[in-house]
Design a protein around this motif. Sequence first.
Motif, PDB file in Angstrom:
ATOM      1  N   VAL A 206      -5.519  -2.845  -0.457  1.00  0.00           N
ATOM      2  CA  VAL A 206      -4.465  -3.056   0.541  1.00  0.00           C
ATOM      3  C   VAL A 206      -3.116  -2.633  -0.023  1.00  0.00           C
ATOM      4  O   VAL A 206      -2.333  -1.942   0.654  1.00  0.00           O
ATOM      5  N   TYR A 207      -2.844  -3.019  -1.259  1.00  0.00           N
ATOM      6  CA  TYR A 207      -1.564  -2.642  -1.885  1.00  0.00           C
ATOM      7  C   TYR A 207      -1.453  -1.126  -2.007  1.00  0.00           C
ATOM      8  O   TYR A 207      -0.415  -0.536  -1.658  1.00  0.00           O
ATOM      9  N   ALA A 208      -2.524  -0.476  -2.480  1.00  0.00           N
ATOM     10  CA  ALA A 208      -2.484   0.980  -2.666  1.00  0.00           C
ATOM     11  C   ALA A 208      -2.311   1.700  -1.330  1.00  0.00           C
ATOM     12  O   ALA A 208      -1.479   2.612  -1.205  1.00  0.00           O
ATOM     13  N   LEU A 209      -3.076   1.301  -0.330  1.00  0.00           N
ATOM     14  CA  LEU A 209      -3.019   1.970   0.967  1.00  0.00           C
ATOM     15  C   LEU A 209      -1.664   1.795   1.634  1.00  0.00           C
ATOM     16  O   LEU A 209      -1.126   2.734   2.239  1.00  0.00           O
ATOM     17  N   PHE A 210      -1.097   0.598   1.534  1.00  0.00           N
ATOM     18  CA  PHE A 210       0.197   0.385   2.181  1.00  0.00           C
ATOM     19  C   PHE A 210       1.336   1.009   1.394  1.00  0.00           C
ATOM     20  O   PHE A 210       2.374   1.358   1.968  1.00  0.00           O
ATOM     21  N   THR A 211       1.156   1.186   0.104  1.00  0.00           N
ATOM     22  CA  THR A 211       2.154   1.937  -0.655  1.00  0.00           C
ATOM     23  C   THR A 211       2.210   3.375  -0.160  1.00  0.00           C
ATOM     24  O   THR A 211       3.295   3.957  -0.004  1.00  0.00           O
ATOM     25  N   VAL A 212       1.060   3.942   0.146  1.00  0.00           N
ATOM     26  CA  VAL A 212       1.010   5.297   0.703  1.00  0.00           C
ATOM     27  C   VAL A 212       1.487   5.294   2.154  1.00  0.00           C
ATOM     28  O   VAL A 212       2.257   6.168   2.586  1.00  0.00           O
ATOM     29  N   LEU A 213       1.031   4.313   2.934  1.00  0.00           N
ATOM     30  CA  LEU A 213       1.388   4.244   4.354  1.00  0.00           C
ATOM     31  C   LEU A 213       2.896   4.139   4.553  1.00  0.00           C
ATOM     32  O   LEU A 213       3.446   4.686   5.521  1.00  0.00           O
ATOM     33  N   ASN A 214       3.580   3.459   3.647  1.00  0.00           N
ATOM     34  CA  ASN A 214       5.040   3.322   3.765  1.00  0.00           C
ATOM     35  C   ASN A 214       5.745   4.672   3.757  1.00  0.00           C
ATOM     36  O   ASN A 214       6.820   4.830   4.355  1.00  0.00           O
ATOM     37  N   LYS A 215       5.152   5.647   3.078  1.00  0.00           N
ATOM     38  CA  LYS A 215       5.749   6.986   3.054  1.00  0.00           C
ATOM     39  C   LYS A 215       5.665   7.641   4.434  1.00  0.00           C
ATOM     40  O   LYS A 215       6.490   8.481   4.784  1.00  0.00           O
TER      41      LYS A 215
END
Length: 734
Positions: A206-215
């Motif tokens: 979840v942390y990794a995916l949302f770090t990317v999604l924020n971009k």
Amino acid sequence: MNNQPFIRGEPPKSIYPLQTCLPAYRPQVISTWLKQLSSSKGIILCPFGSSPQVVLEAARSGFQILTPVHNPILRFLIESLAKPPSREDLSSALAILASSYKGKERLQPLILSLYETDCPQCGGKTSATSFTWSRITQEPVHKTCRCNRCGENTKGEVSSDDIQKALNFQESSPTHARALTRVVAPDDPTRFQVENALGSYPPRSVYALFTVLNKLTGSNLPEKEINLLETLLLHAFYRCSQPLEPQTKDDELDEFYVEENAWFALEEALDVWCGEEDPLPVTTWPELPPQRGGICLFPGRIRELIPQLKDIHLQSVVMVFPKPTPSFWALSALWTGWLWGQEAAAPLRSILSIKNFDWPWMTKAIEITLSEIHDILPPGIPCFGLLPEIETKSLLAAISAASKAGFKLENIALDPDLLIGETEWISQKGIFDLIISADYREIIRSAGFDMLQEAGEPKHTLSIYSAGISRLVSEGFPGEEKDSDQYFPQLLKDFEDNIAYRQGFLHYPQSENWWHQELKHTSTPQSDQVEQKIVELLVKTNNPVPEQEIFQHIYHEFPSLLTPREGLIQACLESYAQITPDLNFNWRLKPNEDPIRRVQDIEEIEGLLSGIGDELGYTISKKNAPGRVVHLQWIKNGSPNCSFFISASGLLSRLLEEINNSAERRWIILPGSRAGLIHYKLKHNPPLAEIIDQGWGLVKFRHIRRLAEVRGSDILDRLDLDPFQSDSPQLPLI
């Protein structure tokens, strides 16, 4: 019913997006059926919209496809694959993502560092491709690495540092809260279901995916770039999720699950989503695609579309019957909210609130949908219904629901090996002109019995149930008065109670086949007929024959409910033929299977056995036998001591009729290349195997040749030393 042949199609040539979440797909099935229509003019309605691959194939076949798609993820999938991104464009989007920053760190090394570990091979630092977690301990136990330093793909146990690094990410983190809020508001009644869906992701994912999604959510990129990034992210969302529940109620959830590296999941999208097909026109209702073929999407439910179709010429209806898949709908709500926000996810939240997302509910949903469609169709419209990953419940649900909606079942064909069922229907007005029988149980029993009698051998559960439900709906089942909540559970129980031992049916769990204790052995079972037809085709052509042509030839010979299993056809081909060296999957008769050569082999074995018997003091007698079989008897003191049936084929059943007239010891002498085919037949026909075990021996040609070289008085005792279960070379035990 019409006896239409099964359409085999082809196995998928590559992995397609969201593959495990979608109905199983075999290319060239739907396009083959559509080409049988009298014209390509008119709209093809795909009412369920659950299989993007079927919709795309139908459109690429030159038809105008109209499909309502309530799920935004499925709409995005159709739109993306209708105009598949090039590898260059998707690589460029990934490069833009990789070079972006979170704070002072570039995104790619940041995400990869979340999975950093020691390589099990060389000990160097690398980013693990995945971690295997235990559901019991809720900790990672193994890791898989593709090391940048030593270049090895390795697996190993996790270290204490690996465990601690993984556990540093918690479900109570702000990232988890944002992952929920992107989908539902804190006071939404479906928030609990969304939280359960979010539980399919490890906290680090979840942390990794949302770090990317924020971009993505905070960018001002052009629409094309945003679509490409959404494609990458959707694939990563899919690959990083874990099963929420077992596939069926009879299964158990695996003790272990895999946490994928989110960045490697993004990179994998390039191999799955890119394509070289020509772009397909895609429109949004009410704009229709051009007549040369294309897709019109209706972003909503079928019931909202139906009132607008009264002036539309519908040529046909193509249905991929849905199954209850609450996990996929829950994940779709997550993915929709993550990519496009709460408002986009709102239409899916009503589905999350369904308490009994089961087969009675699904049966009712299919019935309501098809009833509304049937009301606007003129009589005689041909319809096609696919049952991917077919099981007894999906079979009974689809057939009963479509029949109750007013459609008339014209044909059903299925293959339990391919797990696909194909049904053909026509629309008709008014109530069936039938006297509805009350004794549904007797109909189920008699249909099963009749099918077994016609086949002359055991048949699979799905085939037996198909015969039963086909006959039921032909006699008016389920009628108008019953609701699916009432009739479906009872229908399932009626089949389970009446295709059962207490009704004379014998079940063989190993092959999932059935037989009936009142039926006698027949000399021409269907499997022998299939073998004969295949050999006739191979001998007649005397040239390489495409595999698809062979299968379709057999399906035309044995259509509808008598469709032979793929495994049987394959076993026959491997026994008599070989694949040509080219890459086109052509089969040709093996040189040693030439009929003239086999006649010579039979004459040779006859001579050897006659010579051996004569040396041992037997009188040799040649008896009448069916077909081209040679029947030799060794007689001593005026009585037959043993019999040999020499045959070039695997048609055992016709020989077993000699059992009452033959000697005490009986052998069937066959080419070793029949071993695999005979093994298949005996495995799927236990009554036949039982007869063989009660007094027949199976011996290969080559073993007779070996015995002829060594001779000896104990030769009868050595006939069983080369087992017929395999065609692999064995040393004779002398």
